[in-house]
Structure formats: C-alpha cells, structure tokens
Scaffold this motif. Sequence first.
Motif, short mmCIF file in Angstrom:
data_model
loop_
_atom_site.label_atom_id
_atom_site.label_comp_id
_atom_site.label_asym_id
_atom_site.label_seq_id
_atom_site.Cartn_x
_atom_site.Cartn_y
_atom_site.Cartn_z
N PRO A 136 0.84 -0.93 0.04
CA PRO A 136 0.07 0.24 -0.13
C PRO A 136 0.49 1.60 -0.32
N LEU A 137 1.68 1.40 0.82
CA LEU A 137 3.48 2.23 0.67
C LEU A 137 2.97 2.88 -1.05
N GLY A 138 2.67 2.12 -1.61
CA GLY A 138 3.31 2.33 -3.68
C GLY A 138 2.38 3.43 -3.56
N ALA A 139 1.21 3.73 -3.39
CA ALA A 139 0.14 4.55 -3.34
C ALA A 139 0.61 6.25 -3.19
N LEU A 140 1.92 6.36 -1.94
CA LEU A 140 2.23 6.76 -1.21
C LEU A 140 3.90 7.52 -2.30
N ILE A 141 4.32 6.59 -2.77
CA ILE A 141 5.94 6.89 -3.48
C ILE A 141 6.10 6.48 -4.86
N ASP A 142 4.54 6.32 -5.87
CA ASP A 142 4.76 5.53 -6.91
C ASP A 142 3.45 7.01 -7.46
N LYS A 183 3.19 8.10 -10.78
CA LYS A 183 2.57 7.34 -11.50
C LYS A 183 0.91 7.18 -11.73
N ARG A 184 1.06 5.97 -9.74
CA ARG A 184 -0.28 5.77 -10.21
C ARG A 184 -1.43 6.05 -10.41
N ASP A 185 -2.67 5.86 -10.64
CA ASP A 185 -4.11 6.61 -10.82
C ASP A 185 -4.78 6.71 -9.94
N LEU A 186 -4.68 7.17 -8.78
CA LEU A 186 -5.02 7.25 -7.27
C LEU A 186 -6.24 7.09 -7.50
N SER A 187 -6.92 7.37 -8.36
CA SER A 187 -8.96 7.26 -9.01
C SER A 187 -8.66 6.06 -8.39
N LYS A 188 -8.44 5.00 -9.39
CA LYS A 188 -8.79 4.11 -9.93
C LYS A 188 -8.47 2.61 -7.97
N PHE A 189 -8.10 3.18 -7.39
CA PHE A 189 -7.14 2.66 -5.66
C PHE A 189 -7.66 3.08 -5.08
N GLY A 190 -8.33 4.51 -4.65
CA GLY A 190 -8.22 5.22 -3.54
C GLY A 190 -9.34 6.21 -3.78
N LYS A 191 -9.78 6.22 -2.65
CA LYS A 191 -11.75 6.66 -1.66
C LYS A 191 -11.27 7.85 -1.09
N VAL A 192 -11.82 8.78 -1.10
CA VAL A 192 -11.87 9.90 0.10
C VAL A 192 -13.01 9.56 1.10
#
Length: 210
Positions: free
Chosen positions: A109-115, A117-126
């Motif tokens: 999951p730390l990839g969400a913070l240190i990548d 290029k990843r599209d946060l909208s595809k795997f993140g939610k507010v």
Amino acid sequence: MKRLMLALVLASAVPPTFAVLPAVAATPTQDLAQVSAYIRQVSSLTADFSQTDRNGQTLTGKLTLKQPGKIRFQYQKGVPLLIVGDGKALTVIDYEVRQVQRWPIGSSPLGALIDPKRDLSKFGKVVQTGDPNVLTVEASDPKRPEFGTITLVFNRKASAPAGLELYGWVARDAQSNRTAVRLTNHRYGADIPDSAFRWRDPRPVSRPSH
C-alpha cells in the motif's frame, strides 16, 4: 516486533484540529486530484515519525523519501530493523535474526505514496472525517486484498506542497493488524543522494565446501 514491521509493509487516525487555512468545500474527485498533486510535487521529504501498533507499542525514527519509489525508515537506536524502498522493491531487514524480506513496490500500500505515476482514482477513495481541514484517503486494491490497505491523513496547509501536509497514515494488513504512523518536522526539497537508500545485508555469505 516482526509483526509490527509486516503490518506496516503489507497493510483511522484523524489528527487533532489546529489553525490552518480556511477550507473550501471540494468534491471527492477534486480531493483525490489534490492528493495526487501532492505526491507529484514532493520530490523529497524527510520527517520524524512515531509508529504505534495495535498493542500500543510505539517506536520512533526518521523517514526519508525521494520520488519515485525511494523510502527509508530508520528506527530509533536499539531497534535492529530497517525498511528501505529502492525504487523497485520494498525491503525489510532484521539485523537481529539476519533476515531479509522483499516485496515489489506495487505490492505494498505504500506504493500509493511513493509512485507518482499511479492513478489514485482507480484504487483510492475519500473518507469523510467531519473536519473540513482534514483530508483522508483510503487506498487498496480490491483485486488483491492480501496487500492490505493504507489510509493517508492530510492536513490542509497553504504553505505545503499542493496545499496539503501529510500528517501520517494507518496501515492495515489482511489479518487486520493495524499500524499507525505520525509524521512531524517535515522538510521538503532536500537533495538526497541515492546512497541513502542502500542497506547492509546481514545474511551470512555462503562459502563453497572444499
């Protein structure tokens, strides 16, 4: 102790309210875009951290981050553990038992913070907190629940990159082991050499028999 490390690698705290810039109502899509902008704008970050597991045990240390993909958790003196991301893999080094474990950055999951290029909208939610000055985003891969989840917590702060300051995060692994990390003393934009993300291998060198 090792469970504490794995919960961090494989995995909601809300910070106390303090005076920040007046918040403007935003949609979840705009909030995710702002978080993505923060991740892209932070070329490097150093901060002090405190890490607390589900049993209330707390460790402290120094976080060093350099985009893309490099991160280091240097724990307090006396803790024989080190976590390093070198851009390709995330490595947990246990110097006490001379063990090394590695995971691809994308498997944490730390990839969400240190990548960036990843599209946060595809795997993140507010995640709504009820405080307009706090922005919380939960990131996980629904197709790979074994990777766990990470909940990033930001304070809105005008002087910080993209108007956000990373307060910390909560990592939760597939067994619901929970680890909370709090950051303080943020410092942005330092010139950090790649050598900061190297580590000493504690495993004994095998020698051929004669």
